[in-house]
Design a protein around this motif. Sequence first.
Motif, mmCIF file in Angstrom:
data_model
loop_
_atom_site.group_PDB
_atom_site.id
_atom_site.type_symbol
_atom_site.label_atom_id
_atom_site.label_comp_id
_atom_site.label_asym_id
_atom_site.label_seq_id
_atom_site.Cartn_x
_atom_site.Cartn_y
_atom_site.Cartn_z
ATOM 1 N N GLY A 208 7.104 8.080 7.732
ATOM 2 C CA GLY A 208 7.382 6.691 8.082
ATOM 3 C C GLY A 208 6.172 5.988 8.674
ATOM 4 O O GLY A 208 5.895 4.832 8.353
ATOM 5 N N ALA B 266 3.873 5.127 5.842
ATOM 6 C CA ALA B 266 4.376 4.002 5.039
ATOM 7 C C ALA B 266 4.165 2.676 5.774
ATOM 8 O O ALA B 266 3.759 1.672 5.170
ATOM 9 C CB ALA B 266 5.859 4.201 4.739
ATOM 10 N N TYR B 267 4.417 2.672 7.060
ATOM 11 C CA TYR B 267 4.301 1.441 7.855
ATOM 12 C C TYR B 267 2.839 0.995 7.929
ATOM 13 O O TYR B 267 2.522 -0.180 7.717
ATOM 14 C CB TYR B 267 4.859 1.701 9.259
ATOM 15 C CG TYR B 267 5.231 0.451 10.012
ATOM 16 C CD1 TYR B 267 6.379 -0.252 9.695
ATOM 17 C CD2 TYR B 267 4.439 -0.021 11.058
ATOM 18 C CE1 TYR B 267 6.733 -1.401 10.389
ATOM 19 C CE2 TYR B 267 4.786 -1.169 11.755
ATOM 20 C CZ TYR B 267 5.937 -1.846 11.422
ATOM 21 O OH TYR B 267 6.284 -2.985 12.108
ATOM 22 N N PHE C 56 10.197 -11.729 2.809
ATOM 23 C CA PHE C 56 9.555 -10.595 2.146
ATOM 24 C C PHE C 56 8.840 -10.965 0.843
ATOM 25 O O PHE C 56 8.129 -10.145 0.288
ATOM 26 C CB PHE C 56 10.583 -9.486 1.884
ATOM 27 C CG PHE C 56 11.019 -8.779 3.137
ATOM 28 C CD1 PHE C 56 10.095 -8.146 3.953
ATOM 29 C CD2 PHE C 56 12.352 -8.745 3.500
ATOM 30 C CE1 PHE C 56 10.486 -7.485 5.110
ATOM 31 C CE2 PHE C 56 12.758 -8.092 4.666
ATOM 32 C CZ PHE C 56 11.824 -7.460 5.466
ATOM 33 N N TYR D 83 5.521 -12.067 2.852
ATOM 34 C CA TYR D 83 5.060 -11.060 3.813
ATOM 35 C C TYR D 83 5.414 -9.711 3.189
ATOM 36 O O TYR D 83 6.487 -9.150 3.399
ATOM 37 C CB TYR D 83 5.725 -11.228 5.185
ATOM 38 C CG TYR D 83 5.088 -10.333 6.243
ATOM 39 C CD1 TYR D 83 3.815 -10.617 6.740
ATOM 40 C CD2 TYR D 83 5.731 -9.196 6.708
ATOM 41 C CE1 TYR D 83 3.212 -9.785 7.678
ATOM 42 C CE2 TYR D 83 5.138 -8.366 7.655
ATOM 43 C CZ TYR D 83 3.875 -8.673 8.135
ATOM 44 O OH TYR D 83 3.268 -7.849 9.067
ATOM 45 N N VAL E 246 5.679 -5.905 2.132
ATOM 46 C CA VAL E 246 5.717 -4.606 2.809
ATOM 47 C C VAL E 246 5.759 -3.524 1.731
ATOM 48 O O VAL E 246 5.971 -3.817 0.554
ATOM 49 C CB VAL E 246 6.935 -4.508 3.755
ATOM 50 C CG1 VAL E 246 6.850 -5.554 4.857
ATOM 51 C CG2 VAL E 246 8.248 -4.637 2.990
ATOM 52 N N LEU E 247 5.542 -2.289 2.144
ATOM 53 C CA LEU E 247 5.481 -1.202 1.171
ATOM 54 C C LEU E 247 6.829 -1.024 0.473
ATOM 55 O O LEU E 247 7.874 -1.034 1.118
ATOM 56 C CB LEU E 247 5.096 0.105 1.880
ATOM 57 C CG LEU E 247 4.538 1.192 0.965
ATOM 58 C CD1 LEU E 247 3.072 0.912 0.649
ATOM 59 C CD2 LEU E 247 4.697 2.575 1.581
ATOM 60 N N ARG E 248 6.771 -0.856 -0.839
ATOM 61 C CA ARG E 248 7.976 -0.552 -1.615
ATOM 62 C C ARG E 248 7.844 0.843 -2.226
ATOM 63 O O ARG E 248 6.772 1.443 -2.172
ATOM 64 C CB ARG E 248 8.198 -1.626 -2.686
ATOM 65 C CG ARG E 248 8.624 -2.946 -2.057
ATOM 66 C CD ARG E 248 8.874 -4.040 -3.083
ATOM 67 N NE ARG E 248 9.153 -5.312 -2.417
ATOM 68 C CZ ARG E 248 10.377 -5.804 -2.207
ATOM 69 N NH1 ARG E 248 11.436 -5.137 -2.625
ATOM 70 N NH2 ARG E 248 10.541 -6.953 -1.593
ATOM 71 N N ILE E 249 8.921 1.334 -2.820
ATOM 72 C CA ILE E 249 9.000 2.754 -3.175
ATOM 73 C C ILE E 249 7.885 3.192 -4.139
ATOM 74 O O ILE E 249 7.348 4.291 -3.997
ATOM 75 C CB ILE E 249 10.408 3.116 -3.723
ATOM 76 C CG1 ILE E 249 10.591 4.641 -3.803
ATOM 77 C CG2 ILE E 249 10.691 2.451 -5.067
ATOM 78 C CD1 ILE E 249 12.036 5.088 -4.013
ATOM 79 N N ALA E 250 7.539 2.329 -5.101
ATOM 80 C CA ALA E 250 6.532 2.739 -6.088
ATOM 81 C C ALA E 250 5.166 2.946 -5.446
ATOM 82 O O ALA E 250 4.320 3.662 -5.984
ATOM 83 C CB ALA E 250 6.437 1.692 -7.199
ATOM 84 N N MET F 179 4.698 4.235 -2.470
ATOM 85 C CA MET F 179 4.766 5.320 -1.488
ATOM 86 C C MET F 179 4.050 6.549 -2.021
ATOM 87 O O MET F 179 4.393 7.068 -3.074
ATOM 88 C CB MET F 179 6.235 5.661 -1.208
ATOM 89 C CG MET F 179 6.435 6.747 -0.165
ATOM 90 S SD MET F 179 6.112 6.135 1.496
ATOM 91 C CE MET F 179 6.359 7.620 2.477
ATOM 92 N N PRO F 180 3.026 7.014 -1.308
ATOM 93 C CA PRO F 180 2.337 8.218 -1.774
ATOM 94 C C PRO F 180 3.179 9.474 -1.546
ATOM 95 O O PRO F 180 4.116 9.462 -0.750
ATOM 96 C CB PRO F 180 1.083 8.257 -0.897
ATOM 97 C CG PRO F 180 1.421 7.478 0.326
ATOM 98 C CD PRO F 180 2.456 6.467 -0.076
#
Lengths: 157, 733
Positions: free
Chosen positions: B642, B645-646, B668, B671, B673-677, B679-680
């Motif tokens: 988390g 991701a943040y 959103f 502004y 923010v991280l989305r699922i694709a 995410m490393p």
Amino acid sequence: MLTLDINGKKQPINSEPDTPLLWVLRDELALTGTKYGCGIAMCGACTVHMDGEPVRACAIPIEVLGNKKIVTIEHQKKDGLLSLVQEKWLEHDVAQCGYCQSGQIMSATALLNENPNPSDQQIEAAMSGNICRCGTYQRVRNAIRAASDTITENASL
Amino acid sequence: MSKRIGSAISRRSFVKSAGLATGSLLVGIHIPASSEQKRMPLQQTLMNSFIRIDSDSTITLLANHSEFGNGAYTIMPMMVAEELDVPYEKIRLEPAPTRPEYYSPIFREYLTAGSVTTGSCWIPLRTAGAKARAMLLDAASIKWDQPSENLYTSDGTVFTKNSQQSATYGDLLHIIHADGILPREKVDLKDPSKFRILGKPSRRHEAPSKVDGSAVFGIDIKLPDMLYGSIARCPVYGGTAKHYDASASLKIPGVVKVKEISAGVVVLANSNWAALKGRGALKIEWNEGPNSSLSYDFFFQEYRDLANKPGIVAENIGDSIASIELSDNVIESVYEMPYLAHATMEPPNCTALVTDDRCEIWSGTQSQSNDQKVVAKLLGRPEQSIIIHRPLMGGSFGRRAAKSADFTVNSVEAANGEGVPVQVIWSREEDIKGGHYRPLFVHKLRGAVDDDGMPQAWHQTVVGQSIMDGTRFAPAFMVNGVDLYSVDGCLQEPLGLFRYGTSYQIPNHRIECHNPPKIGVVPMEWRSVGHSHTGIAYECFLDELAAAGGKDPLDLRIALTKGNPRMHKLLKLLKEKSNWVKPIGKNKGRGIAARVYSVSPIAQVAEITMNENGEFTVDKVICVVDCGFAVNPLGIEAQIEGGIAYGLGAAAFGEIELHDGQIKQSNFHDYNVLRIAQMPEIEVHIVSSDEPPTGVGEQATTPIAPAVANALFNATGTRVRRFPLAKSGLKLV
């Protein structure tokens, strides 16, 4: 007065016809598992199923719903796909703050209902509208894969 | 479901002196029993401040730390359960009231912050569990006339050694009452080698309620006769209503009242939708106030100028200025970091009931002491008369610890004079434009490298608004006029409250700071606080020095941490786990960053791939952490995932722009923010340690931005010094 089909029950509704489904669920029916996150269908926290399709309840006024069947996170049907996804969510310890998780689970369930064996790209595409600020995405992926594996195994029995 | 929860909450809170207040056997760890607490039904026994046992053996933990995704509600029952010999899943949690016996031993107030919850609870909660167990053993000892050495406990039951007799904890309570058994003065805590719960991967305690929608967040509170409020706010932060016309609003069905509060004009209605429509129908003329001419360009320019001027010296080891003057291998860089919003998934909200003799607040807060003080002052009432009920929180990241208690004050003002509960939910637009941000910072760095390629001198000037100056925390956080939170993460040696340095040793090390006046928006803690900007400046510039000295950036960090065994060992582990020496391939890059935040050392290697459009992916992050004894490895991994991701979302896209006093971003769509694709894949390695546990909640947020920026340099040969990366034309996909 409108009548809505919510979680398999016909519900008389007092709210004004232009009220978004989100606020009817939360404020009139006390189904607060569906969350407000952005109000403009950008975050997915209010995802529910409308005739099986994942939709954002914040952007749908109830007057357009007609007889469509709405299913929310509170719809507990034993042995259903929703229960399986919830079980995998617990196994993978997905939730952190948990606020977005109803929406994540409803999107994941709709995906698996449509496509029981999604590729990684299909998972990402289906889940891209659901924001999680705690960053549970890796576990969301893993839980969906695990649910998919169970469905596939059961199908091959 | 929620109806039931709503009525349970209302019943509990509307009936005076329920639950805790009727306890008859409160023998606190911190305070002795008071006369008030001696009135208690026999079916409940408060074993100590933290543990209540009912006659049906239900065990309740009075939880004195907030749950906002941090895992506090899992590690707290784990600690109690370990010593009390019960499964942690069976312990109920109830938020502890805002009273001194529940204050954090670190902050000396009721506050969940700074990634210190695990460390704060480690001794008190295990002691509470052990003392409660000892009382039960003493009761069983009387019951069976056996010395307590001949007894043992398992799964909530006391047994005689020969197992012929047994009694559940609930069965023993009447003996505790009848014989007036008191807690022992001293108890031994379990030796870690005997742990059966602590140190084992344990699933989130409240997770079942978070997968079926039954978890109650602040926004889910429903109370009888409750009104919903929606606030129209001046587009310029700090502005006020000059004149407003509510006639159209009041015609909307469901709108009950419109009134002015300090934040703007609030519409009260019997549904959220009516309140929102009512707000939309208001006609307001605003007095924009002193911030209307402010733009962030102005701040950046002013801060760049200040960065060239001497600041207050926060640290001065050796003689950096002379060393840089004499060196012929000097580099200089300026790093710029924007305002950032927290954007918690659950927008700020609060429900308040204010009557002549009562003020009750239902608020997802990190900071009950603060909110109690602020509201008491606002209403002119004694602090202890302000009752705070704390539901679960949909994320916080610092936002719910605002010293202004802004969203709580909004609701109290809206409810004041109404006699019924009022719930105000902020729209996402109000949240993004809410004026409480990670402040923007400019860092100027100069460094010199010696003939062996080692950093010889470091001179960093930090410019940005103070978070703590002018607040009640100033005496602890302002050192020689410098806010420790502005320079935390730059200092090589411990200073003031912060008993750790960077872990590196550079012979000449000078840190200066300018904390310009606090005008405009409100500077606030944001996950990892000072490290959210110092981490980028420090770790990217260290990478620049490595390149200037011809050193491998990971080997350089290993060489610089010889005096810090924990970080030194961690970096060697990272080198191995990340296959650092193995070539990574075309269009790919690897970057490293290593940080110490709130005692815990943490380091990450990020692997990225560039595509031909200047877009990049973060493919994998390998993270190593030493957080002392790992209380819940599964929770630690979650916090690290988390935190990454943040931090990654903010590094890639996060920026709040201020133009003519107005915030440009609103939701959103702008502004990001991280989305699922994006995410490393994340791989976490927790080193085994017998040191006391320290935090992980914010630690992973700080290395990710510099690790990715350094990986981009590794792949492209170009340094990024203005954040977010999108601002420099690098798009995370």
